[in-house]
Scaffold this motif. Structure first.
Motif, short mmCIF file in Angstrom:
data_model
loop_
_atom_site.label_atom_id
_atom_site.label_comp_id
_atom_site.label_asym_id
_atom_site.label_seq_id
_atom_site.Cartn_x
_atom_site.Cartn_y
_atom_site.Cartn_z
N VAL A 5 -65.85 1.87 -76.91
CA VAL A 5 -64.75 2.73 -76.51
C VAL A 5 -63.55 2.47 -77.41
O VAL A 5 -63.31 1.35 -77.83
CB VAL A 5 -64.35 2.52 -75.03
CG1 VAL A 5 -65.36 3.13 -74.10
CG2 VAL A 5 -64.15 1.06 -74.71
N ILE A 19 -64.13 -1.60 -78.43
CA ILE A 19 -64.74 -2.79 -77.83
C ILE A 19 -66.02 -2.35 -77.12
O ILE A 19 -66.10 -1.24 -76.59
CB ILE A 19 -63.76 -3.47 -76.85
CG1 ILE A 19 -64.35 -4.78 -76.33
CG2 ILE A 19 -63.40 -2.55 -75.68
CD1 ILE A 19 -63.35 -5.65 -75.59
N LEU A 21 -68.31 -2.67 -74.08
CA LEU A 21 -68.24 -3.16 -72.70
C LEU A 21 -69.64 -3.32 -72.14
O LEU A 21 -70.48 -2.44 -72.28
CB LEU A 21 -67.46 -2.17 -71.83
CG LEU A 21 -65.97 -2.00 -72.11
CD1 LEU A 21 -65.40 -0.89 -71.24
CD2 LEU A 21 -65.23 -3.30 -71.87
N GLY A 24 -70.23 -3.61 -65.73
CA GLY A 24 -69.36 -4.38 -64.84
C GLY A 24 -68.10 -4.89 -65.51
O GLY A 24 -67.23 -5.43 -64.83
N GLU A 25 -67.98 -4.71 -66.82
CA GLU A 25 -66.80 -5.22 -67.53
C GLU A 25 -65.69 -4.16 -67.55
O GLU A 25 -65.96 -2.97 -67.49
CB GLU A 25 -67.16 -5.59 -68.97
CG GLU A 25 -67.38 -7.06 -69.14
CD GLU A 25 -67.49 -7.44 -70.62
OE1 GLU A 25 -67.34 -8.62 -70.91
OE2 GLU A 25 -67.74 -6.56 -71.47
N ARG A 26 -64.44 -4.68 -67.69
CA ARG A 26 -63.30 -3.78 -67.78
C ARG A 26 -62.53 -4.08 -69.06
O ARG A 26 -62.47 -5.23 -69.48
CB ARG A 26 -62.35 -4.01 -66.60
CG ARG A 26 -62.98 -3.83 -65.24
CD ARG A 26 -61.98 -4.06 -64.13
NE ARG A 26 -61.45 -5.42 -64.11
CZ ARG A 26 -60.41 -5.81 -63.39
NH1 ARG A 26 -59.79 -4.93 -62.66
NH2 ARG A 26 -60.00 -7.06 -63.40
N ALA A 27 -61.96 -3.05 -69.65
CA ALA A 27 -61.11 -3.25 -70.83
C ALA A 27 -59.65 -3.20 -70.37
O ALA A 27 -59.24 -2.23 -69.74
CB ALA A 27 -61.37 -2.16 -71.86
N LEU A 28 -58.91 -4.28 -70.67
CA LEU A 28 -57.51 -4.34 -70.24
C LEU A 28 -56.59 -4.13 -71.43
O LEU A 28 -56.90 -4.55 -72.55
CB LEU A 28 -57.21 -5.72 -69.63
CG LEU A 28 -58.10 -6.19 -68.48
CD1 LEU A 28 -57.66 -7.57 -68.01
CD2 LEU A 28 -58.05 -5.22 -67.32
N ALA A 37 -60.46 1.00 -69.14
CA ALA A 37 -61.82 1.55 -69.05
C ALA A 37 -62.69 0.58 -68.29
O ALA A 37 -62.45 -0.63 -68.30
CB ALA A 37 -62.39 1.80 -70.45
N THR A 38 -63.66 1.12 -67.61
CA THR A 38 -64.62 0.28 -66.91
C THR A 38 -66.01 0.76 -67.27
O THR A 38 -66.22 1.95 -67.50
CB THR A 38 -64.45 0.37 -65.39
OG1 THR A 38 -64.44 1.75 -65.03
CG2 THR A 38 -63.17 -0.27 -64.92
N GLU A 192 -66.11 7.07 -71.15
CA GLU A 192 -66.49 7.60 -72.47
C GLU A 192 -66.80 9.09 -72.40
O GLU A 192 -66.60 9.82 -73.36
CB GLU A 192 -67.71 6.85 -72.98
CG GLU A 192 -67.83 6.90 -74.48
CD GLU A 192 -68.93 5.99 -74.98
OE1 GLU A 192 -69.02 5.83 -76.19
OE2 GLU A 192 -69.68 5.46 -74.17
#
Ligand SMILES: [Zn+2]
Lengths: 207, 179
Positions: A5, A19, A21, A24-28, A37-38, A192
């Motif tokens: 993303v 990055i 992902l 279950g991961e989140r982008a901060l 984004a999750t 996305e």
């Protein structure tokens, strides 16, 4: 499988390198820590499954009784739109429309819009390019309040407990399940898919 | 859910300020006029938002009274105070604490929807309790003013562009990801 993303923070406008992902991961955001984004924990199909489940549940929620109230032998069946109808008959038509939109129509429209966004990706179709759809989803998200309506009905039931005899009908449980499906669909939503015209990841824009 | 967009259009802080002022004005009749009237066995009673909450408290429904008080009185005031603080910070030049202000905006944006609780409650009670002279509930004009105030605060939040809280132009950074 993860996804690449390329993100701009919606709150501070800070741009970020792509990055990958994992589920279950989140982008901060590096600047304001906003979740940008999750990646859904249950995979890309989950949002579609929850959206369709919510849409299916919306039909019995609208048609079946929400609450049956009885007083001195008199019985009154209340459905999803009974309150809207009562406000309309009272002359509060704008308020009736607002309750109808926020409590019924817009949650269903949001489920439908999320399903439309996910169907092509999940079924490996060519992406349907509807540029306005992500913006519509974003607007609908801010005006669809099914969980608030669920809380309002629960409060009303407790408040009326001593005044009338109450029986909770299947329509209310279907509505609760629809509200839960909507929340789960939103949490599984793949950001996305929201870029109407995906741009190549701008790795060259890094400082 | 988080969405990516091209730069936000139709955002204007003067529009946000105008909508917030309109919401504050609407909150006056919303809190002074009755929102519901109840008739039980010939006994009539009209309640404003506050008197309805006090009545719930008197009946021993403390949790419900607290929820209604929070959703119908605290949240609208918190939203207006938060928006006012954000707008004043922007007006007085570069905000010195952009991170805290951005978080305030995120909270204001998140909690706003719960103010609709009283509107749904009034609609549901009006639809359900219609037993003629034995028991009936009618929505009153205060709830229309309250709904207008809620809609205006939501619109004001949408109109506010939080990116102006940050003084420097956006640069590109690596993200931090978290499970
Ligand atoms: Zn940010």
């Amino acid at each position: 499988m993860g996804s690449d993303v390329n993100l701009t923070c919606r709150l501070c406008g800070h741009k970020h390198r792509p990055i990958r992902l994992a589920p279950g991961e989140r982008a901060l955001c590096a600047r304001c820590s906003t979740v940008m984004a999750t990646e859904g924990r249950f995979g890309p199909e989950a949002a579609l499954v929850f959206s369709i489940t919510g849409l299916i549940l919306a039909l019995p929620a609208a048609l079946l009784p929400f609450v049956i109230a009885g007083k001195l032998g008199d019985e009154r069946v209340c459905r999803l739109f009974t309150g809207v109808g009562a406000l309309w008959d009272n002359g509060m038509r704008t308020l009736a429309v607002l309750v109808f939109l926020c409590g019924a129509l817009l949650p269903v429209a949001l489920l439908g819009a999320m399903a439309v966004l996910h169907v092509p990706a999940c079924l490996k179709w060519h992406t349907v390019n509807i540029p306005s759809l992500p913006r519509i989803v974003h607007i609908l998200e801010h005006w669809a309040f099914p969980e608030v309506q669920v809380l309002a009905v629960l409060i009303a039931l407790i408040k009326l407990g001593g005044l009338v005899d109450l029986t909770v009908g299947p329509g209310f449980w279907c509505y609760c399940a629809m509200a839960v499906s909507l929340v789960l669909a939103q949490r599984s939503f793949n950001s996305e898919l929201c870029d109407p015209a995906p741009v190549p990841c701008r790795t060259d824009a890094a400082p | 859910m988080n969405l990516r967009f091209s730069p936000v259009r139709f955002k204007s802080n003067s529009t946000a300020a105008a909508l917030a002022v309109a919401a504050a004005v609407m909150l006056v009749p919303a809190n002074l006029l009755p929102v519901l009237s109840t008739e039980t066995s010939g006994y009539n009673r009209s309640d404003t938002i506050f008197s309805g909450t006090v009545e719930l408290w008197r009946q021993g429904l403390w949790v419900i009274a607290t929820i209604v008080f929070t959703a119908s009185i605290c949240i609208p005031l918190f939203k207006l105070a938060g928006l006012g603080w954000l707008l004043l910070s922007v007006r007085h030049g570069c905000p010195h604490d952009s991170r805290r202000l951005t978080r305030t905006f995120a909270v204001v944006d998140f909690v706003g929807r719960w103010s609709m609780l009283d509107v749904f409650l009034a609609a549901f009670l009006t639809g359900l309790v219609q037993f003629g002279e034995f028991s009936s509930v009618q929505a009153r004009s205060g709830i229309v003013a309250f709904a207008a105030a809620v809609v205006l605060t939501v619109l004001a939040t949408h109109a506010f562009d939080p990116r102006v809280l940050w003084p420097t132009p956006a640069k590109v950074s690596p993200n931090t990801s978290r499970p």
